[in-house]
Scaffold this motif. Structure first.
Motif, mmCIF file in Angstrom:
data_model
loop_
_atom_site.group_PDB
_atom_site.id
_atom_site.type_symbol
_atom_site.label_atom_id
_atom_site.label_comp_id
_atom_site.label_asym_id
_atom_site.label_seq_id
_atom_site.Cartn_x
_atom_site.Cartn_y
_atom_site.Cartn_z
ATOM 1 N N ARG A 182 -6.710 14.791 -0.667
ATOM 2 C CA ARG A 182 -6.679 14.895 -2.138
ATOM 3 C C ARG A 182 -7.806 14.082 -2.779
ATOM 4 O O ARG A 182 -8.488 14.560 -3.696
ATOM 5 C CB ARG A 182 -5.320 14.428 -2.662
ATOM 6 C CG ARG A 182 -5.242 14.297 -4.176
ATOM 7 C CD ARG A 182 -3.817 14.049 -4.648
ATOM 8 N NE ARG A 182 -3.210 12.903 -3.994
ATOM 9 C CZ ARG A 182 -3.350 11.634 -4.417
ATOM 10 N NH1 ARG A 182 -4.093 11.371 -5.484
ATOM 11 N NH2 ARG A 182 -2.745 10.651 -3.789
ATOM 12 N N GLN A 183 -8.020 12.847 -2.289
ATOM 13 C CA GLN A 183 -8.950 11.949 -2.973
ATOM 14 C C GLN A 183 -10.407 12.148 -2.552
ATOM 15 O O GLN A 183 -11.310 11.971 -3.374
ATOM 16 C CB GLN A 183 -8.530 10.493 -2.751
ATOM 17 C CG GLN A 183 -7.206 10.146 -3.408
ATOM 18 C CD GLN A 183 -6.962 8.643 -3.486
ATOM 19 O OE1 GLN A 183 -7.880 7.861 -3.651
ATOM 20 N NE2 GLN A 183 -5.705 8.242 -3.348
ATOM 21 N N TRP A 184 -10.642 12.479 -1.288
ATOM 22 C CA TRP A 184 -12.032 12.513 -0.815
ATOM 23 C C TRP A 184 -12.494 13.887 -0.345
ATOM 24 O O TRP A 184 -13.650 14.230 -0.539
ATOM 25 C CB TRP A 184 -12.228 11.489 0.308
ATOM 26 C CG TRP A 184 -12.334 10.083 -0.200
ATOM 27 C CD1 TRP A 184 -12.269 9.668 -1.505
ATOM 28 C CD2 TRP A 184 -12.509 8.907 0.583
ATOM 29 N NE1 TRP A 184 -12.388 8.305 -1.575
ATOM 30 C CE2 TRP A 184 -12.548 7.801 -0.320
ATOM 31 C CE3 TRP A 184 -12.625 8.652 1.943
ATOM 32 C CZ2 TRP A 184 -12.708 6.486 0.113
ATOM 33 C CZ3 TRP A 184 -12.783 7.338 2.381
ATOM 34 C CH2 TRP A 184 -12.831 6.265 1.472
ATOM 35 N N TRP A 230 0.845 -1.205 0.000
ATOM 36 C CA TRP A 230 0.000 0.000 0.000
ATOM 37 C C TRP A 230 0.875 1.248 0.000
ATOM 38 O O TRP A 230 0.620 2.201 -0.733
ATOM 39 C CB TRP A 230 -0.903 0.033 1.231
ATOM 40 C CG TRP A 230 -1.958 -1.019 1.303
ATOM 41 C CD1 TRP A 230 -2.260 -1.955 0.352
ATOM 42 C CD2 TRP A 230 -2.849 -1.250 2.394
ATOM 43 N NE1 TRP A 230 -3.289 -2.753 0.791
ATOM 44 C CE2 TRP A 230 -3.675 -2.343 2.039
ATOM 45 C CE3 TRP A 230 -3.034 -0.656 3.633
ATOM 46 C CZ2 TRP A 230 -4.668 -2.840 2.889
ATOM 47 C CZ3 TRP A 230 -4.017 -1.143 4.478
ATOM 48 C CH2 TRP A 230 -4.827 -2.229 4.107
ATOM 49 N N GLN A 254 -0.339 21.885 1.314
ATOM 50 C CA GLN A 254 -1.037 20.890 0.492
ATOM 51 C C GLN A 254 -2.038 21.560 -0.451
ATOM 52 O O GLN A 254 -2.133 21.191 -1.633
ATOM 53 C CB GLN A 254 -1.774 19.866 1.365
ATOM 54 C CG GLN A 254 -2.500 18.826 0.527
ATOM 55 C CD GLN A 254 -3.146 17.709 1.325
ATOM 56 O OE1 GLN A 254 -3.548 16.692 0.745
ATOM 57 N NE2 GLN A 254 -3.264 17.853 2.626
ATOM 58 N N HIS A 307 -2.646 10.008 4.274
ATOM 59 C CA HIS A 307 -1.918 10.974 3.453
ATOM 60 C C HIS A 307 -2.572 11.220 2.089
ATOM 61 O O HIS A 307 -2.209 12.170 1.400
ATOM 62 C CB HIS A 307 -0.465 10.528 3.270
ATOM 63 C CG HIS A 307 -0.310 9.226 2.550
ATOM 64 N ND1 HIS A 307 -0.866 8.061 3.010
ATOM 65 C CD2 HIS A 307 0.336 8.913 1.386
ATOM 66 C CE1 HIS A 307 -0.569 7.066 2.186
ATOM 67 N NE2 HIS A 307 0.149 7.562 1.199
ATOM 68 N N THR A 308 -3.534 10.386 1.708
ATOM 69 C CA THR A 308 -4.228 10.607 0.431
ATOM 70 C C THR A 308 -5.679 11.059 0.642
ATOM 71 O O THR A 308 -6.390 11.326 -0.319
ATOM 72 C CB THR A 308 -4.223 9.319 -0.420
ATOM 73 O OG1 THR A 308 -4.880 8.256 0.303
ATOM 74 C CG2 THR A 308 -2.805 8.890 -0.750
ATOM 75 N N GLY A 334 2.640 2.346 -3.068
ATOM 76 C CA GLY A 334 1.777 2.949 -4.075
ATOM 77 C C GLY A 334 1.286 1.996 -5.135
ATOM 78 O O GLY A 334 0.660 2.429 -6.113
ATOM 79 N N TYR A 385 -11.784 4.836 5.555
ATOM 80 C CA TYR A 385 -10.406 4.908 5.075
ATOM 81 C C TYR A 385 -9.497 4.304 6.137
ATOM 82 O O TYR A 385 -9.944 3.975 7.248
ATOM 83 C CB TYR A 385 -10.030 6.346 4.716
ATOM 84 C CG TYR A 385 -9.534 7.202 5.855
ATOM 85 C CD1 TYR A 385 -8.168 7.283 6.154
ATOM 86 C CD2 TYR A 385 -10.415 7.958 6.631
ATOM 87 C CE1 TYR A 385 -7.710 8.079 7.201
ATOM 88 C CE2 TYR A 385 -9.954 8.754 7.668
ATOM 89 C CZ TYR A 385 -8.612 8.803 7.952
ATOM 90 O OH TYR A 385 -8.156 9.574 8.981
ATOM 91 N N VAL A 389 -7.718 4.296 0.298
ATOM 92 C CA VAL A 389 -7.443 5.679 0.689
ATOM 93 C C VAL A 389 -6.907 5.650 2.114
ATOM 94 O O VAL A 389 -7.435 4.951 2.985
ATOM 95 C CB VAL A 389 -8.729 6.533 0.615
ATOM 96 C CG1 VAL A 389 -8.512 7.893 1.253
ATOM 97 C CG2 VAL A 389 -9.177 6.679 -0.830
ATOM 98 N N GLY A 443 -0.870 15.777 3.458
ATOM 99 C CA GLY A 443 -0.951 14.955 2.257
ATOM 100 C C GLY A 443 0.331 14.198 1.994
ATOM 101 O O GLY A 443 0.597 13.767 0.862
#
Length: 514
Positions: free
Chosen positions: A216-218, A201, A312, A212-213, A204, A260, A209, A278
């Motif tokens: 950005r993602q959600w 994970w 970020q 740290h992501t 990468g 997450y 999720v 992030g």
């Protein structure tokens, strides 16, 4: 089965003989009265399980009798029976906390249903819940042997929480103990899953999720839809969110609920900094050494969350008018609630609320809190009581009035630790009970996930030879020195930093204002 006693009060009781016989045939003991005054004397002389009360009687009316009955025994269930369908009568009766409201003419089955609802409710719910979990137990056991993905683990954990909340209200303790055993088995298997999958994970290649992501993602896609209050409640467990959810329903409507995964260590300085930056901890140390502090460094470890967030937002190219607030005291919470209307027009208000984390630490250090939160059920109840009366709820209400969308999440959860795991380290070893970082660590291999090369998990090293270890399941680290005292002090306390479903699988909730 208990034979319940019923008091039926009606000035035309002779017309109800068929109803009375119907109840007697079903093992209810029924006493009768012709007036409100007689009913009050009967209740003073002997206990009843429930009262059926006619609303329209000469002398004391039904509503007057109801008021007096509640003064004698506030917990006595009273069912109002009336021909009168006036809304004002219904409202007054309901306001007086009646157990039920029936309109004449009533048939025997209506009466029986009201009795079942008010007197047999706990037994019927208990039997239904027990039967439901017994059926689900076998399916959960099969799922445990087949679960392979992070999505399946998150779903299984939510299912375990659902049954925990269902079973906590019934009297069959044996079922609850079976569930606890199943949760423990799930955490054992989850520890193996994380040990196997987590490195990939972080590299990468694939995975959920994570801290740290998350932004950005959600979070960022939610910001595109309008003004948003991002509420990070430190240390919020999934079961506590379920307890809070109903309190929010008058103000917000849930539009999505996802899980997450918190990064390791599941500790505030790592996981929450990762949310706002992030970045993984090693990348924070490299890019922003002026803001990052390792475990052994002096000073606060989460003093630069606003700086991390600003950086970020800049990297993501977001054009936002935003503010950040951290609440660590009652006074700070009240101040933000009082001033929240000044934030109208902001695209993002990010609030970190520390109460649940402070409650967790108080649970360890204060005897009175240990008594009030002796297990998960009591811990949930204490957190819910705080939430209902907190400035946080006032802040949420103000946000709703201004039309803010609401995002509720956390940095990590916490677990009730029960099993000591011996560890030996040098004087520079970190102090957390669920993870350790330092040189020359000695530990029980089967009870930990060891990262001898921290950089592979994107973690910084205090020295060239430092490593990390993370406790699995409900273990907590204890040093051999003064071992018995240490174990006795920390056993059955709530800790975080390690590997468990409770710590790693955490909620991300999006809600729209009503």
């Amino acid at each position: 089965m208990k034979r319940f006693s019923v008091l039926w009060v009606d000035d035309e009781i002779d017309l109800l003989k068929s109803h009375l016989m119907f109840l007697e045939d079903r093992n209810y003991r029924v006493e009768t009265c012709n007036s409100g005054q007689d009913a009050l004397e009967a209740v003073r002389e002997q206990p009843f399980d429930i009262v059926f009360l006619d609303e329209n009687m000469p002398g004391l009316s039904g509503l007057e009798t109801l008021t007096e009955l509640k003064r004698i025994d506030a917990s006595l269930p009273v069912v109002m029976i009336t021909k009168n369908e006036e809304e004002s009568i219904m409202e007054e009766a309901i306001g007086s906390k009646i157990a039920d409201y029936l309109i004449k003419p009533v048939n025997p089955n209506q009466i029986l249903l009201s009795l079942k609802k008010n007197l047999d409710h706990s037994r019927l719910v208990s039997e239904k819940t027990t039967a439901g979990y017994q059926q689900e137990f076998r399916k959960i056991a099969m799922d445990l042997s087949m679960v392979r993905t992070h999505e399946e683990w998150a779903e299984l954990y939510r299912k375990l929480i659902f049954w925990e909340l269902q079973l906590e209200s019934i009297e069959d303790r044996s079922m609850f103990e079976i569930l606890e055993s199943q949760k423990s088995e799930a955490n054992q298997q989850f520890g193996k899953f994380i040990e196997r999958e987590y490195p990939d994970w972080i590299s990468g290649e694939y995975g959920p999720v994570m801290s740290h992501t998350l932004f950005r993602q959600w979070v960022a896609p939610v910001l595109e839809q309008g003004p948003t209050l991002l509420l990070v409640i430190d240390n919020l467990r999934y079961d506590q969110w379920f307890a809070f959810e109903d309190v929010l329903s008058p103000y917000y409507r849930k539009t999505s609920e996802r899980s997450y995964y918190s990064i390791l260590p599941t500790a505030t300085q790592y996981a929450r900094n990762a949310i706002f930056s992030g970045l993984m901890p090693l990348d924070m140390e490299k890019r922003h050494p002026e803001w990052w502090k390792n475990d052994t460094d002096q000073g606060g470890k989460n003093l630069h969350e606003a700086d991390f967030l600003k950086a970020q937002i800049g990297r993501l190219g977001l054009d936002l008018d935003w503010e950040y607030h951290k609440i660590s005291s009652l006074k700070q919470g009240r101040n933000l609630a009082q001033q929240f209307r000044t934030l109208k027009g902001k695209d993002l208000v990010a609030v970190v609320y520390n109460f649940v984390d402070m409650l967790s630490h108080a649970r360890t250090e204060m005897d009175v809190i240990k008594e009030l939160a002796s297990d998960d059920k009591a811990y949930r109840s204490l957190a819910l009581s705080w939430f209902k009366n907190s400035p946080l709820l006032a802040i949420i209400q103000e946000a709703q009035a201004l039309g803010f969308r609401l995002v509720i999440t956390t940095d990590h959860g916490t677990i009730n630790v029960k099993q000591p795991s011996k560890v030996i380290g040098d004087r520079d070893t970190s102090l957390n009970l669920r993870y350790k970082t330092g040189r020359s660590l000695t530990y029980e291999d089967k009870e930990v996930l060891a990262a001898t090369r921290p950089e592979e998990l994107r973690l910084p090293s205090i020295t060239m030879s430092s490593s990390f270890i993370f406790a699995k399941n409900d273990f907590f680290f204890a040093y051999p020195n003064n071992y018995n005292h240490y174990v006795s002090y920390y056993r059955n306390t709530y800790q975080h930093g390690g590997i468990s479903l409770e710590e790693m699988v955490v909620p991300f909730i999006v809600l729209d204002p009503r």
